[in-house]
Design a protein around this motif. Structure first.
Motif, mmCIF file in Angstrom:
data_model
loop_
_atom_site.group_PDB
_atom_site.id
_atom_site.type_symbol
_atom_site.label_atom_id
_atom_site.label_comp_id
_atom_site.label_asym_id
_atom_site.label_seq_id
_atom_site.Cartn_x
_atom_site.Cartn_y
_atom_site.Cartn_z
ATOM 1 N N LYS A 83 4.090 70.007 27.188
ATOM 2 C CA LYS A 83 4.813 69.758 28.658
ATOM 3 C C LYS A 83 5.497 68.252 28.479
ATOM 4 O O LYS A 83 6.576 68.208 29.090
ATOM 5 C CB LYS A 83 3.786 69.922 29.709
ATOM 6 C CG LYS A 83 4.543 70.167 31.059
ATOM 7 C CD LYS A 83 3.737 70.346 32.214
ATOM 8 C CE LYS A 83 4.516 70.130 33.480
ATOM 9 N NZ LYS A 83 5.432 71.313 33.619
ATOM 10 N N GLU B 249 7.035 79.911 30.317
ATOM 11 C CA GLU B 249 6.696 79.379 31.452
ATOM 12 C C GLU B 249 7.632 78.087 31.538
ATOM 13 O O GLU B 249 8.030 78.135 33.243
ATOM 14 C CB GLU B 249 5.283 78.909 31.345
ATOM 15 C CG GLU B 249 4.757 78.244 32.471
ATOM 16 C CD GLU B 249 3.344 77.744 32.474
ATOM 17 O OE1 GLU B 249 2.780 76.760 32.978
ATOM 18 O OE2 GLU B 249 2.353 78.284 31.530
ATOM 19 N N PHE B 250 7.925 77.287 30.916
ATOM 20 C CA PHE B 250 8.807 76.304 31.549
ATOM 21 C C PHE B 250 10.280 76.489 31.883
ATOM 22 O O PHE B 250 11.025 75.967 32.205
ATOM 23 C CB PHE B 250 8.612 75.151 30.330
ATOM 24 C CG PHE B 250 7.294 74.629 30.050
ATOM 25 C CD1 PHE B 250 6.393 74.625 31.054
ATOM 26 C CD2 PHE B 250 7.023 74.025 28.988
ATOM 27 C CE1 PHE B 250 5.023 74.027 30.937
ATOM 28 C CE2 PHE B 250 5.585 73.578 28.751
ATOM 29 C CZ PHE B 250 4.612 73.605 29.691
ATOM 30 N N GLU C 157 11.104 77.830 34.860
ATOM 31 C CA GLU C 157 11.115 76.877 36.043
ATOM 32 C C GLU C 157 12.436 76.517 35.995
ATOM 33 O O GLU C 157 12.718 76.157 37.333
ATOM 34 C CB GLU C 157 10.187 75.609 35.619
ATOM 35 C CG GLU C 157 8.519 75.860 35.685
ATOM 36 C CD GLU C 157 7.897 74.847 35.351
ATOM 37 O OE1 GLU C 157 8.456 73.860 35.079
ATOM 38 O OE2 GLU C 157 6.625 74.944 35.172
ATOM 39 N N SER C 158 13.353 76.638 34.950
ATOM 40 C CA SER C 158 14.563 75.997 34.959
ATOM 41 C C SER C 158 15.698 77.192 35.469
ATOM 42 O O SER C 158 16.680 77.009 35.893
ATOM 43 C CB SER C 158 14.824 75.451 33.768
ATOM 44 O OG SER C 158 14.086 74.190 33.474
ATOM 45 N N ASN D 268 17.720 77.549 38.575
ATOM 46 C CA ASN D 268 16.593 77.649 39.550
ATOM 47 C C ASN D 268 16.557 76.087 40.439
ATOM 48 O O ASN D 268 15.862 75.834 41.237
ATOM 49 C CB ASN D 268 15.232 77.960 39.105
ATOM 50 C CG ASN D 268 15.172 79.492 38.737
ATOM 51 O OD1 ASN D 268 15.975 80.182 39.178
ATOM 52 N ND2 ASN D 268 14.309 79.633 37.819
ATOM 53 N N LYS D 269 17.082 75.177 39.654
ATOM 54 C CA LYS D 269 16.896 73.813 40.050
ATOM 55 C C LYS D 269 18.104 73.670 41.073
ATOM 56 O O LYS D 269 17.998 72.754 41.616
ATOM 57 C CB LYS D 269 17.194 72.689 38.945
ATOM 58 C CG LYS D 269 15.946 72.916 37.945
ATOM 59 C CD LYS D 269 16.125 71.948 36.815
ATOM 60 C CE LYS D 269 14.822 71.968 35.899
ATOM 61 N NZ LYS D 269 14.886 70.954 35.020
#
Length: 359
Positions: free
Chosen positions: A139, A213-214, A217-218, A243-244
């Motif tokens: 991460k 997963e990461f 998020e984007s 998504n940001k």
């Protein structure tokens, strides 16, 4: 005249000799041998660790390589196998520094699979809590990377440990068993592949989980959408939503006949600039089962996809198009019946089948 001829002849001879000795020198750098007689009769995969450690102690003494990027790329992996992790990280940085100006996106991402593994292994708690430490290091690295480098990161986490193991066994049988010595090139390959085997087996299953997963998020990725047009034909599209973006945003459209799995990564790159991105495929491409008919239906199909886009909750009702060749033609075709939501086109080197397709 005679002196000029003599000088010319002399320089030609010296040039040829220099080339010969240069080739000979670099040939010798790979033809040098490492003694392995003490291992040759008892080598199998279960005893490979002791052989590899022997090779990693000998390779740095004999290995010469003109190309610095190749040298450091090989050597940092050799250091990893030897457990010299600090040196490995420095040599990995040396590889990146060579490419940083020409391709920063790749330079920042290259070797990430090894960097994260090293930083996990050197943590004193790694033996008892490998997975947690690996995720923490993953991460930290991921968040430091530029968006473009994040997007291509999955390319560095491809590998099958079973296939690598089989390749190692085959290499041992062919080049090591019953041999008194082995050349540098073969020794390098064994050590590189063994290092790859260890890293893939111990960490890639975790990396794949964290990459998904990461990435989620984007981006939201929908790569199998079929839209029915007014003629009841299927239009295949792929969608990447940023998504940001916390409110409905503008959408970049690429209409293409060249369906490729890498289109998703390209869409993510475009979306990373603060947009959403939609790939439209001509009829008969990607998931469409219709007949392939290039240049025939762009005006109709693009406008119908735009109708679909502007109804989505992530759309602010504004779209633009970009691309060259067939992608450029598609943009001019879309303007034949200009959709009010199409605010801009950026065609490049547009291909066409007639003067009516573009100005």
């Amino acid at each position: 005249m005679k002196d000029n001829f003599t000088d010319l002849f002399y320089h030609q001879i010296m040039k040829q000799l220099f080339s010969f000795f240069l080739i000979l020198f670099y040939g010798l750098s790979f033809s040098q041998k490492i003694a392995i007689k003490q291992f040759s009769e008892k080598i199998d995969f279960n005893q490979i660790e002791s052989l590899v450690q022997h090779l990693t102690s000998e390779i740095p003494k004999k290995y010469n390589e003109k190309d610095k990027s190749t040298y450091y790329d090989n050597m940092y992996r050799i250091r990893m196998v030897a457990g010299k992790y600090d040196v490995a990280l420095k040599e990995l940085d040396s590889v990146r520094s060579i490419f940083i100006e020409s391709n920063a996106t790749v330079a920042n991402a290259m070797g990430t699979q090894h960097e994260i593994y090293i930083k996990t292994i050197i943590n004193p708690d790694a033996k008892n809590n490998f997975e947690y430490i690996y995720k923490t290091e993953f991460k930290k690295k991921y968040e430091r990377l530029p968006a473009k480098s994040q997007i291509i990161l999955p390319l560095y986490f491809k590998g099958d440990s079973d296939k690598i193991r089989k390749g190692l066994v085959d290499l041992l049988q062919k080049e090591f068993i019953g041999k008194d010595s082995v050349d540098i090139k073969t020794a390098l390959k064994l050590c590189r592949d063994y290092n790859g085997y260890i890293v893939v087996k111990k960490s890639f299953h975790l990396a794949h989980q964290y990459l998904k997963e990461f990435d989620a998020e984007s981006f939201t990725v929908k790569d199998s959408i079929l839209i029915k047009n007014k003629s009841n034909r299927d239009i295949s599209i792929r969608v990447v939503v940023n998504n940001k973006i916390k409110k409905p945003g503008s959408t970049i459209i690429i209409n293409t006949i060249y369906a490729d799995e890498d289109d998703i990564n390209d869409a993510k790159v475009k979306a990373s600039y603060g947009y959403n991105c939609v790939y439209i495929y001509t009829r008969g491409k990607h998931l469409s089962t219709d007949k392939i008919e290039p240049f025939e239906h762009e005006r109709e199909d693009i406008n119908e996809v735009i109708d679909w886009i502007v109804k989505q909750p992530w759309s602010n009702g504004k779209v633009g198009m970009i691309g060259g060749s067939y992608l450029g033609f598609s943009q001019w075709a879309a303007t034949k019946k200009l959709h009010p939501a199409l605010k801009t086109i950026i065609p490049q080197a547009s291909v066409g089948i007639g003067f009516m397709d573009f100005p």
